[in-house]
Design a protein around this motif. Sequence first.
Motif, PDB file in Angstrom:
ATOM      1  N   ALA A  18      47.500  35.480 -16.955  1.00 15.60           N
ATOM      2  CA  ALA A  18      48.584  36.192 -17.631  1.00 15.60           C
ATOM      3  C   ALA A  18      48.418  37.698 -17.461  1.00 15.60           C
ATOM      4  CB  ALA A  18      48.579  35.837 -19.107  1.00 15.60           C
ATOM      5  N   VAL A  19      49.549  38.396 -17.346  1.00 14.14           N
ATOM      6  CA  VAL A  19      49.529  39.852 -17.200  1.00 14.14           C
ATOM      7  C   VAL A  19      50.675  40.454 -18.015  1.00 14.14           C
ATOM      8  CG1 VAL A  19      50.906  39.853 -15.075  1.00 14.14           C
ATOM      9  CG2 VAL A  19      49.350  41.747 -15.531  1.00 14.14           C
ATOM     10  N   CYS A  20      50.401  41.613 -18.619  1.00 13.22           N
ATOM     11  CA  CYS A  20      51.413  42.279 -19.446  1.00 13.22           C
ATOM     12  C   CYS A  20      52.271  43.209 -18.594  1.00 13.22           C
ATOM     13  CB  CYS A  20      50.752  43.051 -20.580  1.00 13.22           C
ATOM     14  SG  CYS A  20      49.807  44.510 -20.078  1.00 13.22           S
ATOM     15  N   ASP A  21      53.399  43.611 -19.160  1.00 13.92           N
ATOM     16  CA  ASP A  21      54.323  44.491 -18.451  1.00 13.92           C
ATOM     17  C   ASP A  21      53.691  45.848 -18.146  1.00 13.92           C
ATOM     18  OD1 ASP A  21      56.242  42.489 -18.614  1.00 13.92           O
ATOM     19  OD2 ASP A  21      57.160  43.324 -20.421  1.00 13.92           O
ATOM     20  N   GLY A  22      52.863  46.330 -19.062  1.00 11.00           N
ATOM     21  CA  GLY A  22      52.201  47.617 -18.840  1.00 11.00           C
ATOM     22  C   GLY A  22      51.300  47.602 -17.615  1.00 11.00           C
ATOM     23  N   CYS A  23      50.537  46.534 -17.454  1.00  9.85           N
ATOM     24  CA  CYS A  23      49.653  46.422 -16.292  1.00  9.85           C
ATOM     25  C   CYS A  23      50.463  46.216 -15.011  1.00  9.85           C
ATOM     26  CB  CYS A  23      48.643  45.303 -16.491  1.00  9.85           C
ATOM     27  SG  CYS A  23      47.327  45.750 -17.656  1.00  9.85           S
ATOM     28  N   ILE A  24      51.540  45.460 -15.106  1.00 10.10           N
ATOM     29  CA  ILE A  24      52.408  45.293 -13.935  1.00 10.10           C
ATOM     30  C   ILE A  24      52.937  46.656 -13.505  1.00 10.10           C
ATOM     31  CG2 ILE A  24      54.609  44.381 -13.102  1.00 10.10           C
ATOM     32  CD1 ILE A  24      54.132  41.940 -14.949  1.00 10.10           C
ATOM     33  N   ALA A  25      53.445  47.430 -14.459  1.00  8.12           N
ATOM     34  CA  ALA A  25      53.995  48.750 -14.142  1.00  8.12           C
ATOM     35  C   ALA A  25      52.943  49.657 -13.513  1.00  8.12           C
ATOM     36  CB  ALA A  25      54.562  49.396 -15.400  1.00  8.12           C
ATOM     37  N   GLN A  26      51.738  49.630 -14.070  1.00  7.96           N
ATOM     38  CA  GLN A  26      50.663  50.473 -13.550  1.00  7.96           C
ATOM     39  C   GLN A  26      50.235  50.036 -12.151  1.00  7.96           C
ATOM     40  OE1 GLN A  26      46.923  50.166 -15.618  1.00  7.96           O
ATOM     41  NE2 GLN A  26      46.267  52.183 -14.923  1.00  7.96           N
ATOM     42  N   LYS A  27      49.978  48.769 -11.963  1.00  9.98           N
ATOM     43  CA  LYS A  27      49.477  48.268 -10.685  1.00  9.98           C
ATOM     44  C   LYS A  27      50.527  48.324  -9.578  1.00  9.98           C
ATOM     45  CE  LYS A  27      45.396  47.154 -12.155  1.00  9.98           C
ATOM     46  NZ  LYS A  27      44.200  47.853 -11.709  1.00  9.98           N
ATOM     47  N   ARG A  28      51.811  48.250  -9.931  1.00 11.24           N
ATOM     48  CA  ARG A  28      52.881  48.290  -8.937  1.00 11.24           C
ATOM     49  C   ARG A  28      53.483  49.685  -8.826  1.00 11.24           C
ATOM     50  NH1 ARG A  28      50.730  45.662  -6.243  1.00 11.24           N
ATOM     51  NH2 ARG A  28      52.452  45.879  -4.785  1.00 11.24           N
ATOM     52  N   SER A  29      52.907  50.659  -9.530  1.00 13.31           N
ATOM     53  CA  SER A  29      53.353  52.060  -9.505  1.00 13.31           C
ATOM     54  C   SER A  29      54.834  52.202  -9.856  1.00 13.31           C
ATOM     55  CB  SER A  29      53.075  52.693  -8.134  1.00 13.31           C
ATOM     56  OG  SER A  29      51.707  52.651  -7.841  1.00 13.31           O
ATOM     57  N   LEU A  30      55.239  51.492 -10.906  1.00 12.54           N
ATOM     58  CA  LEU A  30      56.615  51.601 -11.378  1.00 12.54           C
ATOM     59  C   LEU A  30      56.736  52.807 -12.298  1.00 12.54           C
ATOM     60  CD1 LEU A  30      57.365  47.851 -12.158  1.00 12.54           C
ATOM     61  CD2 LEU A  30      57.906  49.138 -10.087  1.00 12.54           C
ATOM     62  N   ALA A  31      57.862  53.475 -12.254  1.00 18.24           N
ATOM     63  CA  ALA A  31      58.069  54.691 -13.035  1.00 18.24           C
ATOM     64  C   ALA A  31      58.122  54.429 -14.530  1.00 18.24           C
ATOM     65  CB  ALA A  31      59.364  55.369 -12.587  1.00 18.24           C
ATOM     66  N   ASP A  32      58.478  53.202 -14.927  1.00 13.23           N
ATOM     67  CA  ASP A  32      58.683  52.908 -16.340  1.00 13.23           C
ATOM     68  C   ASP A  32      58.301  51.455 -16.628  1.00 13.23           C
ATOM     69  OD1 ASP A  32      59.614  52.655 -18.947  1.00 13.23           O
ATOM     70  OD2 ASP A  32      61.558  53.556 -18.517  1.00 13.23           O
ATOM     71  N   VAL A  33      57.655  51.235 -17.752  1.00 11.41           N
ATOM     72  CA  VAL A  33      57.293  49.874 -18.163  1.00 11.41           C
ATOM     73  C   VAL A  33      58.549  49.020 -18.331  1.00 11.41           C
ATOM     74  CG1 VAL A  33      56.198  48.503 -19.985  1.00 11.41           C
ATOM     75  CG2 VAL A  33      55.139  50.615 -19.236  1.00 11.41           C
ATOM     76  N   ALA A  34      59.659  49.645 -18.684  1.00  8.66           N
ATOM     77  CA  ALA A  34      60.913  48.907 -18.863  1.00  8.66           C
ATOM     78  C   ALA A  34      61.330  48.187 -17.583  1.00  8.66           C
ATOM     79  CB  ALA A  34      62.025  49.837 -19.328  1.00  8.66           C
ATOM     80  N   LEU A  35      61.008  48.743 -16.425  1.00  2.46           N
ATOM     81  CA  LEU A  35      61.324  48.080 -15.153  1.00  2.46           C
ATOM     82  C   LEU A  35      60.518  46.796 -15.001  1.00  2.46           C
ATOM     83  CD1 LEU A  35      61.397  51.214 -12.821  1.00  2.46           C
ATOM     84  CD2 LEU A  35      63.371  49.882 -13.634  1.00  2.46           C
ATOM     85  N   ALA A  36      59.249  46.836 -15.377  1.00  3.32           N
ATOM     86  CA  ALA A  36      58.408  45.639 -15.320  1.00  3.32           C
ATOM     87  C   ALA A  36      58.885  44.611 -16.332  1.00  3.32           C
ATOM     88  CB  ALA A  36      56.951  46.010 -15.585  1.00  3.32           C
ATOM     89  N   SER A  37      59.259  45.073 -17.504  1.00  3.55           N
ATOM     90  CA  SER A  37      59.747  44.177 -18.553  1.00  3.55           C
ATOM     91  C   SER A  37      61.036  43.482 -18.121  1.00  3.55           C
ATOM     92  CB  SER A  37      59.985  44.962 -19.841  1.00  3.55           C
ATOM     93  OG  SER A  37      60.453  44.113 -20.857  1.00  3.55           O
ATOM     94  N   GLN A  38      61.935  44.221 -17.528  1.00  9.07           N
ATOM     95  CA  GLN A  38      63.195  43.640 -17.055  1.00  9.07           C
ATOM     96  C   GLN A  38      62.927  42.571 -15.995  1.00  9.07           C
ATOM     97  OE1 GLN A  38      65.957  46.468 -15.436  1.00  9.07           O
ATOM     98  NE2 GLN A  38      67.439  44.906 -14.875  1.00  9.07           N
ATOM     99  N   ALA A  39      62.037  42.877 -15.060  1.00  7.22           N
ATOM    100  CA  ALA A  39      61.695  41.908 -14.013  1.00  7.22           C
ATOM    101  C   ALA A  39      61.043  40.665 -14.623  1.00  7.22           C
ATOM    102  CB  ALA A  39      60.766  42.552 -12.980  1.00  7.22           C
TER     103      ALA A  39
END
Length: 69
Positions: A18-39
């Motif tokens: 399991a992985v959280c949206d914050g880690c997804i955003a950080q590891k994928r270099s997304l500008a905003d955690v909201a982008l990871a959350s939406q995905a």
Amino acid sequence: MKILDDVARFVARLASEAVCDGCIAQKRSLADVALASQASHELAGSHGFERFKGVCSMCDEGGMMIRRH
């Protein structure tokens, strides 16, 4: 669509971890955690992706997670 595909590949590589949206955003270099959350929300319930409350395998924080079986 590129962000969704990138997040899907990243989560799939973690197998059933399991992985959280914050880690997804950080590891994928997304500008905003909201982008990871939406995905994560879009992926949940399809192609073996599951969203649930748990503990992140990367940061050990609790909250909403995603994984793929």
